[in-house]
Each structure stands twice: as C-alpha cells, then as structure tokens.
Design a protein around this motif. Structure first.
Motif, PDB file in Angstrom:
ATOM      1  N   PRO A  49       0.795  -1.229   0.000  1.00 11.16           N
ATOM      2  CA  PRO A  49       0.000   0.000   0.000  1.00 11.16           C
ATOM      3  C   PRO A  49       0.834   1.290   0.000  1.00 11.16           C
ATOM      4  O   PRO A  49       0.499   2.231  -0.717  1.00 11.16           O
ATOM      5  CB  PRO A  49      -0.832  -0.120   1.284  1.00 11.16           C
ATOM      6  CG  PRO A  49      -0.889  -1.579   1.563  1.00 11.16           C
ATOM      7  CD  PRO A  49       0.423  -2.125   1.108  1.00 11.16           C
ATOM      8  N   ASP A  50       1.897   1.336   0.799  1.00  9.06           N
ATOM      9  CA  ASP A  50       2.634   2.593   0.887  1.00  9.06           C
ATOM     10  C   ASP A  50       3.462   2.851  -0.368  1.00  9.06           C
ATOM     11  O   ASP A  50       3.483   3.971  -0.893  1.00  9.06           O
ATOM     12  CB  ASP A  50       3.500   2.619   2.150  1.00  9.06           C
ATOM     13  CG  ASP A  50       2.647   2.799   3.409  1.00  9.06           C
ATOM     14  OD1 ASP A  50       1.405   2.890   3.275  1.00  9.06           O
ATOM     15  OD2 ASP A  50       3.204   2.856   4.516  1.00  9.06           O
ATOM     16  N   LEU A  51       4.121   1.814  -0.872  1.00 12.26           N
ATOM     17  CA  LEU A  51       4.858   1.979  -2.132  1.00 12.26           C
ATOM     18  C   LEU A  51       3.913   2.426  -3.241  1.00 12.26           C
ATOM     19  O   LEU A  51       4.241   3.315  -4.039  1.00 12.26           O
ATOM     20  CB  LEU A  51       5.532   0.665  -2.537  1.00 12.26           C
ATOM     21  CG  LEU A  51       6.859   0.352  -1.840  1.00 12.26           C
ATOM     22  CD1 LEU A  51       7.244  -1.110  -2.067  1.00 12.26           C
ATOM     23  CD2 LEU A  51       7.979   1.268  -2.348  1.00 12.26           C
ATOM     24  N   VAL A 205       3.327   3.543  12.778  1.00 13.47           N
ATOM     25  CA  VAL A 205       3.154   2.435  11.840  1.00 13.47           C
ATOM     26  C   VAL A 205       3.713   2.714  10.437  1.00 13.47           C
ATOM     27  O   VAL A 205       3.614   1.861   9.562  1.00 13.47           O
ATOM     28  CB  VAL A 205       1.672   1.994  11.735  1.00 13.47           C
ATOM     29  CG1 VAL A 205       1.211   1.405  13.066  1.00 13.47           C
ATOM     30  CG2 VAL A 205       0.772   3.125  11.303  1.00 13.47           C
ATOM     31  N   SER A 206       4.278   3.905  10.219  1.00 10.03           N
ATOM     32  CA  SER A 206       4.947   4.148   8.936  1.00 10.03           C
ATOM     33  C   SER A 206       6.460   4.319   9.122  1.00 10.03           C
ATOM     34  O   SER A 206       7.251   3.687   8.425  1.00 10.03           O
ATOM     35  CB  SER A 206       4.394   5.400   8.249  1.00 10.03           C
ATOM     36  OG  SER A 206       3.084   5.177   7.773  1.00 10.03           O
ATOM     37  N   ILE A 207       6.872   5.162  10.063  1.00 10.42           N
ATOM     38  CA  ILE A 207       8.302   5.427  10.254  1.00 10.42           C
ATOM     39  C   ILE A 207       8.957   4.349  11.134  1.00 10.42           C
ATOM     40  O   ILE A 207      10.033   3.842  10.805  1.00 10.42           O
ATOM     41  CB  ILE A 207       8.533   6.836  10.850  1.00 10.42           C
ATOM     42  CG1 ILE A 207       7.927   7.918   9.925  1.00 10.42           C
ATOM     43  CG2 ILE A 207      10.026   7.084  11.071  1.00 10.42           C
ATOM     44  CD1 ILE A 207       8.509   7.987   8.529  1.00 10.42           C
ATOM     45  N   VAL A 239      -4.293  15.740  11.681  1.00  9.86           N
ATOM     46  CA  VAL A 239      -4.719  16.308  10.390  1.00  9.86           C
ATOM     47  C   VAL A 239      -5.647  15.359   9.638  1.00  9.86           C
ATOM     48  O   VAL A 239      -6.799  15.636   9.422  1.00  9.86           O
ATOM     49  CB  VAL A 239      -3.528  16.684   9.480  1.00  9.86           C
ATOM     50  CG1 VAL A 239      -4.007  17.505   8.299  1.00  9.86           C
ATOM     51  CG2 VAL A 239      -2.478  17.457  10.272  1.00  9.86           C
ATOM     52  N   ARG A 240      -5.108  14.227   9.181  1.00 12.47           N
ATOM     53  CA  ARG A 240      -5.934  13.156   8.629  1.00 12.47           C
ATOM     54  C   ARG A 240      -5.166  11.875   8.880  1.00 12.47           C
ATOM     55  O   ARG A 240      -3.963  11.902   9.060  1.00 12.47           O
ATOM     56  CB  ARG A 240      -6.185  13.368   7.125  1.00 12.47           C
ATOM     57  CG  ARG A 240      -4.950  13.515   6.280  1.00 12.47           C
ATOM     58  CD  ARG A 240      -5.289  13.721   4.811  1.00 12.47           C
ATOM     59  NE  ARG A 240      -5.475  15.113   4.460  1.00 12.47           N
ATOM     60  CZ  ARG A 240      -4.482  15.952   4.191  1.00 12.47           C
ATOM     61  NH1 ARG A 240      -3.240  15.552   4.245  1.00 12.47           N
ATOM     62  NH2 ARG A 240      -4.725  17.203   3.860  1.00 12.47           N
ATOM     63  N   GLY A 241      -5.871  10.767   8.957  1.00 12.10           N
ATOM     64  CA  GLY A 241      -5.187   9.509   9.242  1.00 12.10           C
ATOM     65  C   GLY A 241      -5.393   9.082  10.680  1.00 12.10           C
ATOM     66  O   GLY A 241      -6.309   9.558  11.354  1.00 12.10           O
ATOM     67  N   LEU A 296       2.769  23.901   8.311  1.00 13.47           N
ATOM     68  CA  LEU A 296       2.962  22.481   7.944  1.00 13.47           C
ATOM     69  C   LEU A 296       1.751  21.847   7.264  1.00 13.47           C
ATOM     70  O   LEU A 296       1.730  20.647   7.045  1.00 13.47           O
ATOM     71  CB  LEU A 296       3.333  21.646   9.175  1.00 13.47           C
ATOM     72  CG  LEU A 296       4.729  21.805   9.771  1.00 13.47           C
ATOM     73  CD1 LEU A 296       5.016  20.661  10.748  1.00 13.47           C
ATOM     74  CD2 LEU A 296       5.816  21.855   8.713  1.00 13.47           C
ATOM     75  N   TRP A 297       0.725  22.638   6.968  1.00 14.72           N
ATOM     76  CA  TRP A 297      -0.423  22.067   6.246  1.00 14.72           C
ATOM     77  C   TRP A 297      -0.053  21.871   4.782  1.00 14.72           C
ATOM     78  O   TRP A 297       0.253  22.836   4.087  1.00 14.72           O
ATOM     79  CB  TRP A 297      -1.633  22.992   6.333  1.00 14.72           C
ATOM     80  CG  TRP A 297      -2.396  22.847   7.597  1.00 14.72           C
ATOM     81  CD1 TRP A 297      -2.151  23.486   8.779  1.00 14.72           C
ATOM     82  CD2 TRP A 297      -3.542  22.011   7.809  1.00 14.72           C
ATOM     83  NE1 TRP A 297      -3.073  23.088   9.722  1.00 14.72           N
ATOM     84  CE2 TRP A 297      -3.937  22.191   9.157  1.00 14.72           C
ATOM     85  CE3 TRP A 297      -4.272  21.129   6.996  1.00 14.72           C
ATOM     86  CZ2 TRP A 297      -5.029  21.520   9.705  1.00 14.72           C
ATOM     87  CZ3 TRP A 297      -5.360  20.466   7.540  1.00 14.72           C
ATOM     88  CH2 TRP A 297      -5.723  20.669   8.885  1.00 14.72           C
ATOM     89  N   MET A 298      -0.122  20.619   4.312  1.00 14.60           N
ATOM     90  CA  MET A 298       0.245  20.340   2.916  1.00 14.60           C
ATOM     91  C   MET A 298      -0.984  20.527   2.022  1.00 14.60           C
ATOM     92  O   MET A 298      -1.515  19.571   1.466  1.00 14.60           O
ATOM     93  CB  MET A 298       0.795  18.919   2.823  1.00 14.60           C
ATOM     94  CG  MET A 298       2.059  18.732   3.665  1.00 14.60           C
ATOM     95  SD  MET A 298       2.866  17.154   3.409  1.00 14.60           S
ATOM     96  CE  MET A 298       1.770  16.031   4.270  1.00 14.60           C
TER      97      MET A 298
HETATM   98  P1  GDP Z   1      -0.264   6.288   5.363  1.00 13.15           P
HETATM   99  O1  GDP Z   1       0.845   5.276   5.303  1.00 13.15           O
HETATM  100  O2  GDP Z   1      -1.116   6.278   4.148  1.00 13.15           O
HETATM  101  O3  GDP Z   1      -1.019   6.240   6.635  1.00 13.15           O
HETATM  102  O4  GDP Z   1       0.432   7.709   5.308  1.00 13.15           O
HETATM  103  P2  GDP Z   1       1.615   8.317   6.150  1.00 13.15           P
HETATM  104  O5  GDP Z   1       1.960   7.485   7.338  1.00 13.15           O
HETATM  105  O6  GDP Z   1       2.721   8.667   5.218  1.00 13.15           O
HETATM  106  O7  GDP Z   1       0.972   9.695   6.620  1.00 13.15           O
HETATM  107  C1  GDP Z   1      -0.148   9.752   7.471  1.00 13.15           C
HETATM  108  C2  GDP Z   1       0.041  10.880   8.444  1.00 13.15           C
HETATM  109  O8  GDP Z   1       0.327  12.109   7.750  1.00 13.15           O
HETATM  110  C3  GDP Z   1      -1.211  11.220   9.216  1.00 13.15           C
HETATM  111  O9  GDP Z   1      -1.304  10.392  10.369  1.00 13.15           O
HETATM  112  C4  GDP Z   1      -1.020  12.699   9.591  1.00 13.15           C
HETATM  113  O10 GDP Z   1      -0.497  12.776  10.908  1.00 13.15           O
HETATM  114  C5  GDP Z   1       0.014  13.182   8.592  1.00 13.15           C
HETATM  115  N1  GDP Z   1      -0.499  14.260   7.736  1.00 13.15           N
HETATM  116  C6  GDP Z   1      -1.507  14.175   6.832  1.00 13.15           C
HETATM  117  N2  GDP Z   1      -1.700  15.363   6.224  1.00 13.15           N
HETATM  118  C7  GDP Z   1      -0.801  16.239   6.756  1.00 13.15           C
HETATM  119  C8  GDP Z   1      -0.511  17.629   6.543  1.00 13.15           C
HETATM  120  O11 GDP Z   1      -1.115  18.328   5.727  1.00 13.15           O
HETATM  121  N3  GDP Z   1       0.521  18.164   7.287  1.00 13.15           N
HETATM  122  C9  GDP Z   1       1.214  17.433   8.208  1.00 13.15           C
HETATM  123  N4  GDP Z   1       2.200  18.038   8.891  1.00 13.15           N
HETATM  124  N5  GDP Z   1       0.954  16.123   8.431  1.00 13.15           N
HETATM  125  C10 GDP Z   1      -0.033  15.536   7.721  1.00 13.15           C
END
Ligand code: GDP
Ligand code: CA
Length: 316
Positions: A49-51, A205-207, A239-241, A296-298
């Motif tokens: 999923p991540d790749l 769960v990602s890093i 933010v989301r997730g 930091l909002w993307m």
């Molecule tokens: P996943 O593997 O698809 O869950 O994605 P990642 O682990 O790479 O990223 C998810 C995390 O990105 C979320 O838990 C948020 O904390 C963070 N995130 C999402 N959108 C933004 C944003 O706009 N700015 C920042 N700083 N963090 C964000």
C-alpha cells in the motif's frame, strides 16, 4: 545535493511531491525509503500500500478524494470475489490496482527482489525520484488486539481497514524486522546523503517499521547526514489519518512535542538534529533538537515545497 526521505504512504506521498519540486529547483537527487510494514498478501496478490500510494501520487494517477489507489478506478474484480463469498471481503481491491499487484506478484515469484520489482513498476510511472522499499525481506506490522473475547495478533491492514482501529489495542509488532536487511541501495543512499528527512508520516506504523530494521536505524542515527523530521501532528491533531489512535496505544501524547521527543535527539541515541513543527505549535521544545515553527499544512504543492525548503534550511 542528495536527499533521502523516510516515508509512509499518503502523508509521505504528499510531502514527496514538495520534495520533488524543490529538488528540481535546486538540482538535487531524491531517494525515498518507503515503509513495507503494511504489505500484505490477499487473494494470492502481494500488495504494497505505501509503495503504491507514493508511486501513484508521484505518477499523477492517485485518487485525490479517496486518498489511496487509482483515480478513475472500477471494482469489478472485488464484486466478483464477493459473489464467490471469498474472504477477505473488507479489503478494497480496485481493477486497475489489481494489474499492479499482478505484475508485482509475478515478478516476485520469478525471484526478483521487491526493490527491483518497484523499479520496474516505476518505469511506467516515472515518479521522478528513486523509490526503495525499506527491505526486500518480509516485514509485516501486526497488532495485538482483543476481538470477540480473544487476544490475538492481526495484520495491520485488518486492524485498520476492517476494524477502523476501534478494538482494544495493546501493541504493534514489526514481524521479521529484527532479521531484515535493508533493501539494495538503502544503506548507500543514507550513507551518501547530504540530509535525511523524516516525512510527516505516521510515526508508529509508517516510520517505526522502517527504523525497526536494525541497520537502517543505525545508518540514520549514526550516519554523516543531518536528520530533520517534520511533525505529522498539528495542534494536537493528526490532520488526517490514524496517528492519534496509534500514539494512544503507545501512551504517547498526540502532540508535536511528544512525537519529537519520541524520535529523540541524535546526540542521545535518538534520530533528530532538527524538528519542524507547525506555526500553531510554536514554542514546542525537544531537548537536544533544533526546533522551528513554519506552516505544515500540505494544502498544495507550493505550500509543501516551501515546507521542504524550510526543512533543508533547518538541516544547515
Ligand atoms: P499512510 O501510510 O497512508 O497512513 O500515510 P503516512 O503514514 O505517510 O501519513 C499519514 C500521516 O500524515 C497522518 O497520520 C497525519 O499525521 C500526517 N499528515 C496528513 N496530512 C498532513 C498535513 O497536511 N501536514 C502534516 N504536517 N501532516 C499531515
Ligand atoms: Ca501506510
């Protein structure tokens, strides 16, 4: 200049769009080391999923609404599988996406390592950066939970997609990480990097699964390149997730400061030289780490590119 980014899926992919734009502007070279803990085999297909989130996003083919998978997706295969009554029925498997999984699975079964398979898939998507899985070995994030009165370890995908993370959760286990070797190219990229960025990805769960590969953690923590992390938490919110649910399991506060302290300063065996937080978190301190507050909002590529420039500035 050489930039290495440790990244998960959706949040990391958005960040990488900015990294790529900034790198193009300054003539830098980018390698993303991508989490494989979410990888899972379903219906005989190896799914990463991540790749795929990173590859589709950088290839301009991700669905911006859904957040994962392909834009313009259809679901015939999934519906047909459901009519056969086969499980797992809770997993979203798009038709276009399935083609990717078929190519990947066929190549893996022919003996190619995941890193080479990823490079082959990227010939189509031209992400403009080098994508490497953290490891070519099997590494899966499992979650120890209580379901139907029983304590058991389930795959991370089942925890998140099937249960929405809403079951009593005890811990995350990175199965296979201890004996996993970095994928071909990962240690070279980190060793030759001018800077290592930790994307604003889910720290738990990602890093963490990337850094659970002992040689990767050692290369980042003790390597020559400065390490700058970008907070995935803004003003106490993910933010989301699902970073909030994951941090709660670890009993870590959902805040930019707490995540920065969890990564810790390199001088004391941690990971960070610099920690970028949002302007709403200005004043946050992580002992032993240089902290700076910027937006930091993307929200779009321009804002994200600015963020990346700030991260590199902090690395200097
Ligand atoms: P996943 O593997 O698809 O869950 O994605 P990642 O682990 O790479 O990223 C998810 C995390 O990105 C979320 O838990 C948020 O904390 C963070 N995130 C999402 N959108 C933004 C944003 O706009 N700015 C920042 N700083 N963090 C964000
Ligand atoms: Ca993920």
């Amino acid at each position: 200049m050489r930039i290495v980014v440790l990244t998960g899926g959706i949040g990391g992919a958005r960040f990488l769009v900015g990294v790529r734009a900034h790198a193009r502007a300054i003539g830098a070279d980018v390698t993303a080391v991508v989490n494989v803990g979410d990888d899972v085999r379903m219906h005989g297909l190896q799914i990463c999923p991540d790749l795929d989130s990173v590859m589709y996003t950088l290839g301009g083919a991700a669905d911006p609404e859904r957040g994962w998978g392909r834009v313009g997706e259809s679901w015939v295969v999934k519906e047909e599988l459901a009519r056969y009554g086969v499980e797992p029925s809770w997993f979203g498997l798009g038709d276009k996406d399935t083609a990717t999984h078929l190519v990947r699975t066929t190549m893996l079964q022919a003996g190619f390592p995941l890193s080479q398979v990823t490079a082959a898939l990227c010939e189509r998507w031209q992400p403009g950066i080098t994508l490497l899985p953290a490891t070519d070995d099997r590494l899966e994030t499992h979650v120890v939970v209580d379901v139907e009165g029983e304590r058991k370890a389930i795959h991370f995908q089942e925890w998140w997609v099937r249960y929405r993370g809403e079951v009593p959760t005890h811990r995350f286990v990175f199965r296979g990480a201890e004996s996993a070797k970095p994928a071909t190219g990962v240690l070279d990229a980190i060793g030759q990097a001018d800077v290592v960025l930790i994307a604003p990805s889910n720290p738990v769960v990602s890093i963490a699964p990337i850094l659970a590969v002992p040689e990767i953690r050692d290369a980042v923590a003790n390597g020559p390149a400065p390490v700058v992390g970008v907070s995935p938490i803004i003003g106490g919110s993910p933010v989301r997730g699902m970073a909030d649910k994951c941090l709660a399991t670890l009993e870590v506060e959902v805040s930019a400061g707490a995540v920065g302290r969890m990564y810790g300063p390199r001088a004391e065996g941690g990971l960070l030289d610099g920690w970028l937080v949002d302007t709403s978190d200005a004043g946050v301190e992580v002992p032993g780490v240089r902290t700076r507050a910027v937006p930091l909002w993307m929200r779009d590529e321009t804002l994200t590119t600015r963020m990346v420039a700030d991260a590199l500035e902090l690395a200097r």
